[in-house]
Design a protein around this motif. Sequence first.
Motif, PDB file in Angstrom:
ATOM      1  N   VAL A 176       0.421  -1.751  -0.243  1.00  7.79           N
ATOM      2  CA  VAL A 176       0.322   0.017   0.211  1.00  7.79           C
ATOM      3  C   VAL A 176       0.893   0.890   0.239  1.00  7.79           C
ATOM      4  CG1 VAL A 176      -1.570   1.281   1.553  1.00  7.79           C
ATOM      5  CG2 VAL A 176      -1.821  -1.290   1.499  1.00  7.79           C
ATOM      6  N   THR A 177       1.897   1.077   1.082  1.00  8.88           N
ATOM      7  CA  THR A 177       3.166   2.357   0.768  1.00  8.88           C
ATOM      8  C   THR A 177       3.756   2.653  -0.601  1.00  8.88           C
ATOM      9  OG1 THR A 177       3.146   1.971   3.005  1.00  8.88           O
ATOM     10  CG2 THR A 177       4.445   3.142   2.126  1.00  8.88           C
ATOM     11  N   LEU A 178       4.611   1.740  -1.299  1.00  8.54           N
ATOM     12  CA  LEU A 178       5.136   1.773  -2.254  1.00  8.54           C
ATOM     13  C   LEU A 178       4.578   1.765  -3.541  1.00  8.54           C
ATOM     14  CD1 LEU A 178       8.317   0.254  -0.827  1.00  8.54           C
ATOM     15  CD2 LEU A 178       7.758   2.248  -0.538  1.00  8.54           C
ATOM     16  N   LEU A 179       3.370   0.767  -3.436  1.00  4.05           N
ATOM     17  CA  LEU A 179       2.914   0.945  -4.974  1.00  4.05           C
ATOM     18  C   LEU A 179       3.072   2.116  -5.428  1.00  4.05           C
ATOM     19  CD1 LEU A 179       1.930  -1.746  -7.668  1.00  4.05           C
ATOM     20  CD2 LEU A 179       0.198  -1.485  -6.749  1.00  4.05           C
ATOM     21  N   PRO A 180       1.967   3.123  -5.093  1.00  2.00           N
ATOM     22  CA  PRO A 180       1.508   3.996  -5.850  1.00  2.00           C
ATOM     23  C   PRO A 180       2.776   4.747  -6.403  1.00  2.00           C
ATOM     24  CG  PRO A 180       0.494   4.382  -4.014  1.00  2.00           C
ATOM     25  CD  PRO A 180       1.403   2.936  -3.873  1.00  2.00           C
ATOM     26  N   SER A 181       4.087   4.733  -6.198  1.00  2.00           N
ATOM     27  CA  SER A 181       5.326   4.813  -6.508  1.00  2.00           C
ATOM     28  C   SER A 181       5.511   4.539  -7.547  1.00  2.00           C
ATOM     29  CB  SER A 181       6.476   5.836  -5.273  1.00  2.00           C
ATOM     30  OG  SER A 181       5.879   5.678  -4.133  1.00  2.00           O
ATOM     31  N   GLY A 182       5.144   2.941  -7.934  1.00  2.00           N
ATOM     32  CA  GLY A 182       5.396   2.511  -9.505  1.00  2.00           C
ATOM     33  C   GLY A 182       6.056   1.060  -8.328  1.00  2.00           C
ATOM     34  N   MET A 183       6.108   0.088  -9.853  1.00  2.00           N
ATOM     35  CA  MET A 183       5.786  -1.160  -9.731  1.00  2.00           C
ATOM     36  C   MET A 183       7.695  -1.580  -9.534  1.00  2.00           C
ATOM     37  SD  MET A 183       5.077  -4.812  -9.390  1.00  2.00           S
ATOM     38  CE  MET A 183       3.810  -4.813 -10.931  1.00  2.00           C
ATOM     39  N   ASP A 184       8.238  -1.192  -9.949  1.00  2.00           N
ATOM     40  CA  ASP A 184       9.687  -1.235  -9.336  1.00  2.00           C
ATOM     41  C   ASP A 184      10.234  -0.825  -7.982  1.00  2.00           C
ATOM     42  OD1 ASP A 184      10.915  -2.268 -11.060  1.00  2.00           O
ATOM     43  OD2 ASP A 184      12.109   0.061 -11.781  1.00  2.00           O
ATOM     44  N   ALA A 185       9.618   0.474  -7.466  1.00  2.00           N
ATOM     45  CA  ALA A 185       9.122   0.872  -5.478  1.00  2.00           C
ATOM     46  C   ALA A 185       8.785  -0.005  -4.798  1.00  2.00           C
ATOM     47  CB  ALA A 185       8.938   2.046  -5.695  1.00  2.00           C
ATOM     48  N   TYR A 186       7.654  -0.626  -5.967  1.00  2.00           N
ATOM     49  CA  TYR A 186       7.241  -1.977  -4.931  1.00  2.00           C
ATOM     50  C   TYR A 186       7.981  -3.047  -4.561  1.00  2.00           C
ATOM     51  CZ  TYR A 186       4.520  -5.847  -3.782  1.00  2.00           C
ATOM     52  OH  TYR A 186       3.337  -7.168  -2.979  1.00  2.00           O
ATOM     53  N   LEU A 187       8.687  -3.963  -5.695  1.00  2.00           N
ATOM     54  CA  LEU A 187       9.288  -4.703  -5.651  1.00  2.00           C
ATOM     55  C   LEU A 187      10.606  -4.813  -5.153  1.00  2.00           C
ATOM     56  CD1 LEU A 187       8.834  -5.550  -9.568  1.00  2.00           C
ATOM     57  CD2 LEU A 187       7.552  -7.215  -7.193  1.00  2.00           C
ATOM     58  N   LEU A 188      11.299  -3.536  -4.837  1.00  2.00           N
ATOM     59  CA  LEU A 188      12.072  -3.198  -3.939  1.00  2.00           C
ATOM     60  C   LEU A 188      11.508  -3.292  -2.949  1.00  2.00           C
ATOM     61  CD1 LEU A 188      15.221  -2.912  -3.808  1.00  2.00           C
ATOM     62  CD2 LEU A 188      15.044  -0.292  -4.164  1.00  2.00           C
ATOM     63  N   GLY A 189      10.903  -2.685  -2.393  1.00  2.00           N
ATOM     64  CA  GLY A 189      10.466  -2.535  -0.952  1.00  2.00           C
ATOM     65  C   GLY A 189       9.959  -4.322  -0.772  1.00  2.00           C
ATOM     66  N   TYR A 190       9.344  -5.341  -1.599  1.00  2.00           N
ATOM     67  CA  TYR A 190       8.464  -5.971  -0.839  1.00  2.00           C
ATOM     68  C   TYR A 190       9.937  -7.166  -0.957  1.00  2.00           C
ATOM     69  CZ  TYR A 190       6.373 -10.713  -2.108  1.00  2.00           C
ATOM     70  OH  TYR A 190       5.787 -12.180  -1.806  1.00  2.00           O
ATOM     71  N   LEU A 191      11.235  -6.936  -1.646  1.00  2.00           N
ATOM     72  CA  LEU A 191      12.612  -7.676  -1.919  1.00  2.00           C
ATOM     73  C   LEU A 191      13.074  -7.803  -0.138  1.00  2.00           C
ATOM     74  CD1 LEU A 191      14.458  -9.804  -2.477  1.00  2.00           C
ATOM     75  CD2 LEU A 191      15.978  -7.884  -3.697  1.00  2.00           C
ATOM     76  N   ALA A 192      13.110  -6.185   0.138  1.00  2.00           N
ATOM     77  CA  ALA A 192      14.089  -5.940   1.234  1.00  2.00           C
ATOM     78  C   ALA A 192      12.928  -6.091   2.541  1.00  2.00           C
ATOM     79  CB  ALA A 192      13.881  -4.603   1.415  1.00  2.00           C
ATOM     80  N   GLN A 193      11.480  -6.645   2.526  1.00  2.00           N
ATOM     81  CA  GLN A 193      10.630  -6.532   3.700  1.00  2.00           C
ATOM     82  C   GLN A 193      10.809  -8.119   4.253  1.00  2.00           C
ATOM     83  OE1 GLN A 193       7.167  -8.423   3.193  1.00  2.00           O
ATOM     84  NE2 GLN A 193       7.202  -9.237   5.147  1.00  2.00           N
ATOM     85  N   SER A 194      10.896  -9.119   2.456  1.00  2.00           N
ATOM     86  CA  SER A 194      10.881 -10.125   2.278  1.00  2.00           C
ATOM     87  C   SER A 194      12.082 -10.941   3.373  1.00  2.00           C
ATOM     88  CB  SER A 194      10.829 -10.937   1.621  1.00  2.00           C
ATOM     89  OG  SER A 194       9.665 -10.809   0.671  1.00  2.00           O
ATOM     90  N   ALA A 195      13.027 -10.388   2.921  1.00  2.00           N
ATOM     91  CA  ALA A 195      14.927 -10.735   3.339  1.00  2.00           C
ATOM     92  C   ALA A 195      14.754 -10.444   5.257  1.00  2.00           C
ATOM     93  CB  ALA A 195      15.649  -9.832   2.351  1.00  2.00           C
ATOM     94  N   SER A 196      14.343  -8.967   5.024  1.00  2.00           N
ATOM     95  CA  SER A 196      14.660  -8.295   6.849  1.00  2.00           C
ATOM     96  C   SER A 196      13.851  -9.442   7.595  1.00  2.00           C
ATOM     97  CB  SER A 196      14.073  -7.152   7.011  1.00  2.00           C
ATOM     98  OG  SER A 196      13.161  -6.537   6.494  1.00  2.00           O
ATOM     99  N   PHE A 197      12.358  -9.730   7.056  1.00  2.00           N
ATOM    100  CA  PHE A 197      11.181 -10.247   7.964  1.00  2.00           C
ATOM    101  C   PHE A 197      11.928 -12.284   8.301  1.00  2.00           C
ATOM    102  CE2 PHE A 197       7.162 -12.380   9.242  1.00  2.00           C
ATOM    103  CZ  PHE A 197       7.049 -11.842  10.255  1.00  2.00           C
ATOM    104  N   GLY A 198      12.258 -12.391   6.589  1.00  2.00           N
ATOM    105  CA  GLY A 198      12.881 -14.474   6.758  1.00  2.00           C
ATOM    106  C   GLY A 198      14.334 -14.327   7.540  1.00  2.00           C
ATOM    107  N   LEU A 199      14.820 -12.951   7.591  1.00  2.00           N
ATOM    108  CA  LEU A 199      15.849 -13.197   8.754  1.00  2.00           C
ATOM    109  C   LEU A 199      15.799 -13.537   9.992  1.00  2.00           C
ATOM    110  CD1 LEU A 199      19.101 -12.656   9.242  1.00  2.00           C
ATOM    111  CD2 LEU A 199      19.268 -10.475   8.678  1.00  2.00           C
ATOM    112  N   ALA A 200      15.013 -12.190  10.779  1.00  2.00           N
ATOM    113  CA  ALA A 200      14.332 -12.167  11.611  1.00  2.00           C
ATOM    114  C   ALA A 200      13.119 -13.538  12.431  1.00  2.00           C
ATOM    115  CB  ALA A 200      13.357 -11.081  12.228  1.00  2.00           C
ATOM    116  N   VAL A 201      13.423 -14.126  10.814  1.00  2.00           N
ATOM    117  CA  VAL A 201      11.888 -15.588  11.579  1.00  2.00           C
ATOM    118  C   VAL A 201      12.949 -16.416  11.672  1.00  2.00           C
ATOM    119  CG1 VAL A 201       9.891 -17.166  10.867  1.00  2.00           C
ATOM    120  CG2 VAL A 201      10.290 -14.720  10.602  1.00  2.00           C
ATOM    121  N   LEU A 202      13.720 -16.873  11.240  1.00  2.00           N
ATOM    122  CA  LEU A 202      14.771 -17.885  11.203  1.00  2.00           C
ATOM    123  C   LEU A 202      15.255 -17.679  12.573  1.00  2.00           C
ATOM    124  CD1 LEU A 202      16.375 -18.060   7.752  1.00  2.00           C
ATOM    125  CD2 LEU A 202      14.695 -19.579   8.527  1.00  2.00           C
ATOM    126  N   VAL A 203      16.176 -16.356  13.335  1.00  2.00           N
ATOM    127  CA  VAL A 203      16.353 -16.651  14.029  1.00  2.00           C
ATOM    128  C   VAL A 203      15.344 -16.677  15.965  1.00  2.00           C
ATOM    129  CG1 VAL A 203      17.752 -14.997  16.503  1.00  2.00           C
ATOM    130  CG2 VAL A 203      18.252 -14.658  13.492  1.00  2.00           C
TER     131      VAL A 203
END
Length: 233
Positions: A176-203
């Motif tokens: 909701v936050t990043l898609l209005p700025s374009g698909m690339d902005a959303y995809l980069l944010g989605y990747l960052a969210q997935s990687a950071s959250f995934g790291l926290a979940v594994l820990v």
Amino acid sequence: AIVPNFRLGQALPLYRLGIWSLLSNLMSLVPRQFDKVFIGWHLGAATLGLYAFAYQIMLLPLVVVTWPVSGVLYASLVRTTDSDARAAVVRAVFQLTSVVLFPGMAFISIGLDFPVRQVLPENWHDVPSILAYLGWVGAVHAITSYTGAVLMSVGAFRTQFLIVLANTLAAIAVLVTLLPSGMDAYLLGYLAQSASFGLAVLVGMCIVAQLRIVAVFQSLAAGAFAAAAQALG
């Protein structure tokens, strides 16, 4: 004669465990459907079609490997009482999955441009640019999806639901936050969210299941190095 034998009291523990698993599964479906509705609303049907096609490719490692293996992993962990043996099983599954899937997802992220342009019509040529992000997201999800089997094997059903809930809310917030700025902005944010959250979940998984954090991450090293070498080479 058939005599009814309803012993609901004996079944209640199963219901309590099952409801958390059901809620987790239902909650995990929310971001996979909401993103498509939101993208179609903001960017139109053409962009939605490209994203949906790329998303299906991203899901391949989960459908083919992670989800089937998760059932086997859960059954193995439930039947294993020795903590060292349980840890060895988790590390073995993580290592084998990362070695098999990480290089493949790296190729999907960086190597599909030429074959797509040769095989598919021109209106599909933007799919590789979406997979440049979603391929890496798929690699992360292929590993973090195992946390459900590990957590449930130690009875942490509510913890698993809370993790899925937090991930769903974070993914929707990024969309909701990043898609209005374009698909690339959303995809980069989605990747960052997935990687950071995934790291926290594994820990968190390691802490709850009493696994050595360093050992679990070491089991991912071979696959990560192979993917990095492929990406840099």
